[in-house]
Design an enzyme around this catalytic site. Structure first.
Site, PDB file in Angstrom:
ATOM      1  N   LYS A   1       0.844  -1.205   0.000  1.00  0.00           N
ATOM      2  CA  LYS A   1       0.000   0.000   0.000  1.00  0.00           C
ATOM      3  C   LYS A   1       0.876   1.251   0.000  1.00  0.00           C
ATOM      4  CE  LYS A   1      -0.341  -0.370   5.065  1.00  0.00           C
ATOM      5  NZ  LYS A   1      -1.188  -0.850   6.172  1.00  0.00           N
TER       6      LYS A   1
ATOM      7  N   TYR B   1      15.101  30.853   5.936  1.00  0.00           N
ATOM      8  CA  TYR B   1      13.899  31.506   6.465  1.00  0.00           C
ATOM      9  C   TYR B   1      14.031  31.798   7.950  1.00  0.00           C
ATOM     10  CZ  TYR B   1      11.470  30.539   2.111  1.00  0.00           C
ATOM     11  OH  TYR B   1      11.087  30.511   0.803  1.00  0.00           O
TER      12      TYR B   1
HETATM   13  C1  LIG Z   1      -0.370  -1.800   6.896  1.00  0.00           C
HETATM   14  C2  LIG Z   1      -0.936  -3.092   7.349  1.00  0.00           C
HETATM   15  C3  LIG Z   1      -0.100  -4.227   7.463  1.00  0.00           C
HETATM   16  C4  LIG Z   1       1.410  -4.145   7.343  1.00  0.00           C
HETATM   17  O1  LIG Z   1       1.915  -3.629   8.562  1.00  0.00           O
HETATM   18  P1  LIG Z   1       3.484  -3.404   8.835  1.00  0.00           P
HETATM   19  O2  LIG Z   1       3.523  -2.977  10.261  1.00  0.00           O
HETATM   20  O3  LIG Z   1       3.928  -2.345   7.902  1.00  0.00           O
HETATM   21  O4  LIG Z   1       4.171  -4.689   8.601  1.00  0.00           O
HETATM   22  C5  LIG Z   1      -0.707  -5.439   7.741  1.00  0.00           C
HETATM   23  N1  LIG Z   1      -2.051  -5.528   7.953  1.00  0.00           N
HETATM   24  C6  LIG Z   1      -2.874  -4.443   7.899  1.00  0.00           C
HETATM   25  C7  LIG Z   1      -4.328  -4.623   8.158  1.00  0.00           C
HETATM   26  C8  LIG Z   1      -2.342  -3.192   7.608  1.00  0.00           C
HETATM   27  O5  LIG Z   1      -3.144  -2.127   7.567  1.00  0.00           O
END
Ligand SMILES: *Cc1c(COP(=O)(O)O)cnc(C)c1O
Length: 365
Positions: free
Chosen positions: A42, A255
């Site tokens: 993702k 800045y």
């Molecule tokens: C993002 C996510 C993962 C992966 O988690 P990590 O801590 O990055 O390994 C797994 N399951 C769900 C439901 C998630 O939202």
């Protein structure tokens, strides 16, 4: 020089070592005797580029299942991988049913209303049972209702998500484990999944049938606990000097002039700013790596640049062509995290789109 080469020089670069991501996958998959290991890609593979990361995993490991957050990411992934199994965490909206079907993507149903929407479909789906994070998934009440009612869904996976897997001593882990075990016992023929990256290291009983690591694939650490052995850094961010300036005592930089030269000073401006994901990293004591030395960031981060103090460096050795490491093997994610007070998740997913991405993938010998 091609046009692409010339453009590559125009911005700072994100260099991703896909072999390292593959090795991290093998390390994570190797933690479990029985469970399959999927990959969470993702948010553009946590900022590193899904278009390169997902095919590298698919073609060089046993990884055939991928998780993304929403249908847009899923369709993008489908164009990259025709045969992979793709699940969408964020659930099912009525408007998207046709897209899921058309692109052969599996929704993760998060409540009974979504079950009703998918009821007519023959295609597989997953069910998310909330066992304590109180985020997405069936509530306890809905879980009971679901388990006590017949349905015609083609469920290929049930899953739950741990709230505190990065705190191995937190009793929430055990509670969630027991709840999923109970649900899984009543649905014995459906594969189950509980573990994100940190969850994998809670022990074999947490593994069920499928692991869902994200952050550790990319070399990130969910928390300040030591990173498990074998998990390696997978990327570096490198910038270039745009200009070198000589300052008299009392002149300030950037800045609001929050940094002032206490002596005649030489500073360099680097082509990475907060728009590239360099967030808050300096105001106090950010560091970069230049010519074998750790050099301090000074003043405020601008949108497109930061300044570093090179007064005490051997000037002959510094050139406008030099590459400056902002994150990598010398300025580690740990260091960047400490200075910025951002977690690895935020540092990775905050990587800016403007960086020129380079990928290394060497065929296995
Ligand atoms: C993002 C996510 C993962 C992966 O988690 P990590 O801590 O990055 O390994 C797994 N399951 C769900 C439901 C998630 O939202």
């Amino acid at each position: 020089m091609t046009a692409a080469d010339i453009f590559a020089n125009a911005s700072a670069s994100l260099n991703v070592d896909l072999n390292r991501i593959i090795e991290n996958y093998e390390t994570l998959a190797g933690q479990s005797k029985n469970a399959n290991c999927a990959a969470v890609v993702k948010a553009n593979a946590y900022g590193l580029g899904m278009d390169n990361v997902a095919p590298a995993l698919y073609h060089n490991t046993n990884c055939t299942t991928f998780f993304v957050a929403n249908i847009i990411e899923a369709i993008e992934l489908r164009t990259l991988l025709k045969d992979a199994v793709i699940y969408v965490f964020n659930g099912l909206f009525e408007d998207h049913i046709d897209l899921f079907v058309e692109h052969d993507i599996r929704p993760i149903l998060n409540d009974l209303a979504q079950v009703a929407l998918w009821q007519e479909q023959l295609e597989p789906c997953a069910i998310h049972f909330d066992t304590g994070i109180n985020r997405l998934g069936f509530s306890e009440h809905e879980t009971e209702q679901f388990l006590n009612t017949r349905n015609d869904l083609n469920v290929s996976l049930i899953l739950s998500h741990l709230s505190s897997s990065d705190e191995p001593e937190n009793p929430a882990n055990k509670h969630q484990l027991q709840k999923l075990q109970k649900i899984s016992n009543t649905l014995p023929n459906i594969p189950a999944s509980l573990c994100n990256s940190a969850g994998i290291f809670l022990g074999e009983e947490y593994h069920f049938d499928m692991l869902r690591p994200g952050i550790m694939l990319y070399g990130g650490n969910p928390r300040t606990l030591p990173l498990p052995g074998g998990i390696k850094n997978t990327f570096e961010i490198k910038g270039k000097i745009l200009q070198i300036r000589e300052l008299k005592t009392g002149m300030s930089v950037g800045y609001n002039g929050i940094w002032t030269a206490q002596k005649p000073s030489r500073i360099a401006h680097i082509n990475v700013g907060y728009a590239d994901g360099y967030l808050k990293l300096n105001e106090i004591n950010g560091k970069v790596f230049l010519n074998g030395e750790i050099v301090s960031v000074i003043g405020k981060v601008s949108m497109d640049m930061i300044a570093i103090d090179i007064t005490d460096r051997i000037f002959d050795k510094i050139s406008l062509k030099d590459e400056i490491e902002l994150i990598g093997s010398n300025i580690t994610l740990e260091m960047a995290s400490e200075v910025s007070t951002l977690g690895h998740y935020q540092l990775l997913t905050g990587i800016g789109h403007r960086l020129h991405k380079n990928y290394k993938l060497e065929a296995k010998a």
